[in-house]
Write an enzyme that holds these catalytic residues in place. Structure first.
Site, PDB file in Angstrom:
ATOM      1  N   GLU A 428       0.827  -1.215   0.000  1.00  0.00           N
ATOM      2  CA  GLU A 428       0.000   0.000   0.000  1.00  0.00           C
ATOM      3  C   GLU A 428       0.865   1.270   0.000  1.00  0.00           C
ATOM      4  OE1 GLU A 428      -2.953  -0.214   3.058  1.00  0.00           O
ATOM      5  OE2 GLU A 428      -3.892  -1.995   2.213  1.00  0.00           O
ATOM      6  N   GLU A 507      -4.059  -8.917  -0.243  1.00  0.00           N
ATOM      7  CA  GLU A 507      -4.651  -8.697   1.090  1.00  0.00           C
ATOM      8  C   GLU A 507      -6.154  -8.697   0.933  1.00  0.00           C
ATOM      9  OE1 GLU A 507      -2.279  -6.054   3.498  1.00  0.00           O
ATOM     10  OE2 GLU A 507      -4.096  -5.123   4.262  1.00  0.00           O
TER      11      GLU A 507
END
Length: 782
Positions: A428, A507
């Protein structure tokens, strides 16, 4: 026959044989020595001017062994600067010192010290000489001690670890020398540190090709050196021996490259994680000057755009979890036994893959993945240059100066692990990822990875790619494998717009729609659930723990684990859960004992099962049968509560395949104790989980009991942590007592003696005591 002459000849032969064996033993002892350097450290918390100096007086410091995490020893406090990310546990500066001696006979050896990880911003001195600094607490590193050593005199190594600059992380980091340490001595000509690389370019059931590239560092004299390689299978049998020779100049590095063919190899797979060992020996003439062993596996793994992940020619869905590096009650200093217990439970749920979120893990973590058959996404960083909320003063402060060295060290250290099938270089990431300028930062890291290991693909966990436009700008199409966090519909759409893209959920949450995206899309290689276990930090006070795991900190099954078991387990399963409060309110729990029997009359029930049909019974009365839904959703009943027993029976082809039942508990009466390990060796990494469960007089668990449980243990053992899994508990992990949560508490114990028995007892006021014993056994030698 002359008896005396014959006897004399035999004695002479025995004498010569003895001398030969003694010489061989002596020669071998002159090769590599790896000394466990974990014991006998002095420690103090706080800044101590001059503590790096050899003559500094540390007599009043605390004596301890490492690995050691002093942060987990502290108290929770909302005012602690670690704050939300670090779980409100203490931070600061810690000093470690250790004294040791080296025999003058070894003065011609080269000595180095290897740290598997120091949290964080570590500085290391030997005899007052500064060896270096490593900001990244997750990285393994080594220093050459040789120029500064005293022989036949005392040497002092000093380590300063500083995580006082906060907030340093979005999740708990720990503090101190929290991983293992080794002292290594080698001859001037030796195997280069992390310089052996083993690949298996051909891996089939009939033929395996093992390629070894072995770097030799020569700080001695020019000469001809012989390399002998033995390939040993998992039964200890030598299956191949090869030798080669090379002239290596002084002060240079020589490279041996050897290709070895293995007939009918035992492939490394998730079901059969067969491991081989390459034993390499380096000779100068007939003298052994260095030796090492490197475990490896023969396997072929690949990602294919239209069909996902393949292992040894078989299409396999990666059913993965993300795991942070902490072990709950033990903090960041995690014994292998803790990971072993966690991995066993993950296996039960059907997990076959692990993502190291979001940093390099300890080497023994990867060893265990190799041994137990998990494939791994090996991840380097959570941040690049741009900061993240609640971790503004983290690795982003050091990325520019350190990313290349840290990336190189991760790959060199980890590349021989057969469990690793893909690398991730970011999670991220908030840096600008525009193409082509933003892509350069990704590409420079990918280039370093592939410089040292070009056999595995590289990805990163993209964050909101539809917003960052990486699917449209040209960024994503340059990636080996496109990894995305959450928003599976975006990843599905991206692949269907670009069928040549290899895609992977890096994820994912626990909801059914995300499971179906994996189940129903052949091109979806896998997913990694957030998370396998609850982890410390990333929580808002009074919570101290992020609770999105399949299991809580103490290893208790949670509702999402029960449901995941019904989706991922290859075996028939049935799990009953109910809403804890009346009429569908509260949390999902697995028991039939409401908090208040008088006000609980409408029980909302779900059953998670992979069976063809499930029939529910209350006190032996059938409440109906429900067939397996096509979308794998749970089967539901609304039940008028009755005290007694609820039971679910799952059937396949009309035959009972699995069942589960719960009975309402009476008043708490006693404590029963179970152990995860029946035996322990006196080894830092060997532990047993002691679970104390409060039950009624019939032995039925009392799920609502919260009594304070006090553990006692004999001197042959030690309690290294207590827990109950409660995310709002602020009790000490180091205390020998813990309040029960959902009727349970655990103590993690270790042996402190080489023989005998460990007796453990658990007491609570008004309850009958529970006790158990564990036998101490000799430590297994490799």
């Amino acid at each position: 026959m002359n008896y005396f002459k014959t006897k004399h000849s035999q004695q002479l032969r025995f004498t010569l044989l003895f001398l030969f064996l003694a010489l061989a033993t002596n020669v071998f002892s002159q090769a590599r020595k790896v000394i466990n350097f974990d014991s006998g450290w002095q420690f103090i918390k706080g800044e101590v001017p001059g503590a790096e100096k050899p003559l500094f007086d540390d007599a009043q410091w605390r004596k301890l062994d490492v690995p050691h995490d002093w942060s987990i020893e502290g108290s929770y406090d909302r005012a602690n600067p670690s704050a939300r990310g670090g779980g409100y546990l203490p931070t600061g500066i810690g000093w470690y010192r250790k004294t040791f001696k080296i025999d003058k006979a070894d003065a011609k050896k080269i000595y180095s010290i290897e740290f598997d990880g120091v949290m964080a911003n570590s500085d290391v001195w030997i005899n007052g000489k500064h060896l270096g600094k490593r900001p990244y607490g997750y990285i393994s590193f080594t220093y050459d001690l040789t120029p500064y050593l005293n022989f036949d005199k005392t040497n002092v190594i000093a380590v300063r670890a500083d995580n006082s600059i906060q907030p340093a992380s979005r999740y708990y980091t720990g503090a101190g020398i929290y991983r293992h340490v080794r002292l290594v001595s080698v001859n001037p000509t030796h195997f280069k540190h992390w310089g052996t690389f083993i690949t298996t370019p051909i891996a089939t059931a009939t033929k395996g090709v093992v390629n070894l590239k072995v770097e030799i560092e020569n700080k001695g004299i020019v000469g001809d050196y012989k390399l002998q390689i033995e390939i040993i299978d998992n039964k200890g049998k030598v299956v191949k021996t090869v030798e080669s020779q090379k002239n290596i100049s002084a002060n240079s590095t020589g490279l041996f490259s050897q290709e070895i063919e293995i007939t009918n190899p035992k492939l490394w797979d998730i079901g059969e994680p067969n491991l081989y060992t390459a034993t390499t020996k380096l000779y100068s003439g007939k003298t052994l000057i260095d030796n090492q062993t490197v475990p490896f596996g023969i396997k072929k793994s690949e990602f294919i755009a239209e069909s996902g992940f393949w292992l040894n020619g078989k299409n396999l869905k990666l059913k993965g979890v993300c795991l942070h590096h902490d072990g709950g009650a033990v903090g960041a200093a995690v014994p292998v036994g803790v990971w072993k217990e966690r991995f066993k439970k993950l296996k039960e749920v059907g997990v076959n893959a692990i993502r190291t979120a979001h940093n390099p893990v300890a080497p023994e973590f990867l060893d265990l993945c190799d041994q137990m058959g998990f494939v791994v996404m090996d991840e380097t960083f959570d941040t690049w240059n741009s900061a993240k909320h609640n971790g503004e003063k983290g690795y982003n402060l050091y990325f520019t100066d350190w990313w290349e060295q840290d990336t190189k060290d991760v790959i060199l250290r980890d590349r021989n692990h057969p469990s690793i099938v893909i690398y991730s270089i970011g999670n991220e990431i908030h840096d600008d990822l525009s193409y082509p300028e933003g892509y350069k930062k990704y590409k420079m890291q990918e280039d370093v990875v592939k410089k040292y290991d070009d056999t595995r693909p590289v990805t990163m966990a993209l964050f909101r790619p539809a917003n960052s436009k990486v699917y449209l700008s040209g960024f994503a199409e340059q990636m080996d494998v496109v990894g995305q966090n959450y928003r599976e519909n975006e990843l599905v759409a991206a692949h269907e717009a670009h069928p040549n893209w290899k895609v992977l959920g890096t994820e994912n949450t626990h909801v059914i729609s995300q499971w179906l995206a994996l189940r129903d899309k052949p091109y979806m290689a896998g997913q990694f659930l957030w998370t396998g276990y609850d982890y410390l930090g990333e929580a808002d006070w009074p919570e101290t723990t992020n609770n999105q795991g399949l299991f809580d900190r103490a290893g208790n099954w949670k509702q999402q684990a029960l449901q995941r078991d019904s989706w991922w387990s290859p075996e028939p399963v049935v799990h009953i859960v109910r809403k804890s409060e009346n009429a569908g309110a509260g949390n999902w729990v697995g028991d039939w004992t409401p908090n208040d029997f008088d006000t609980y009359d409408n029980a909302k029930i779900q059953v998670y099962s992979n069976c063809d049909e499930v029939e529910l019974f209350l006190n032996e009365k059938s409440l109906g049968t429900v067939k397996k839904p096509a979308d794998d959703s749970p089967r539901e009943w609304n039940v008028t509560f009755e005290e007694g027993t609820i039971k679910a029976i799952g059937k396949n082809n009309g035959k009972i395949a699995a069942q589960e039942e719960f009975t309402s508990a009476g008043k708490p009466s006693k404590i029963i104790i179970t152990k995860s390990n029946p035996t322990l060796a006196n080894n830092w990494d060997d532990v047993s989980f002691i679970t104390a469960t409060i039950v009624d007089d019939k032995g039925i668990p009392c799920a609502n009991a919260d009594n304070l449980i006090k553990f006692t243990i004999t001197n042959s053992g030690k309690i290294i942590g207590v827990d109950n899994g409660n995310i709002i508990s602020h009790e000490s992990y180091q205390s020998p007592e813990r309040s029960a949560y959902s009727g349970k508490a655990i103590a993690i114990i270790r042996a402190t003696q080489d023989t005998g028995k460990i007796e453990i007892k658990a007491n609570a006021e008004g309850l009958a005591e529970g006790s158990i014993s564990i036998e101490i056994v000799p430590e297994k030698k490799n």
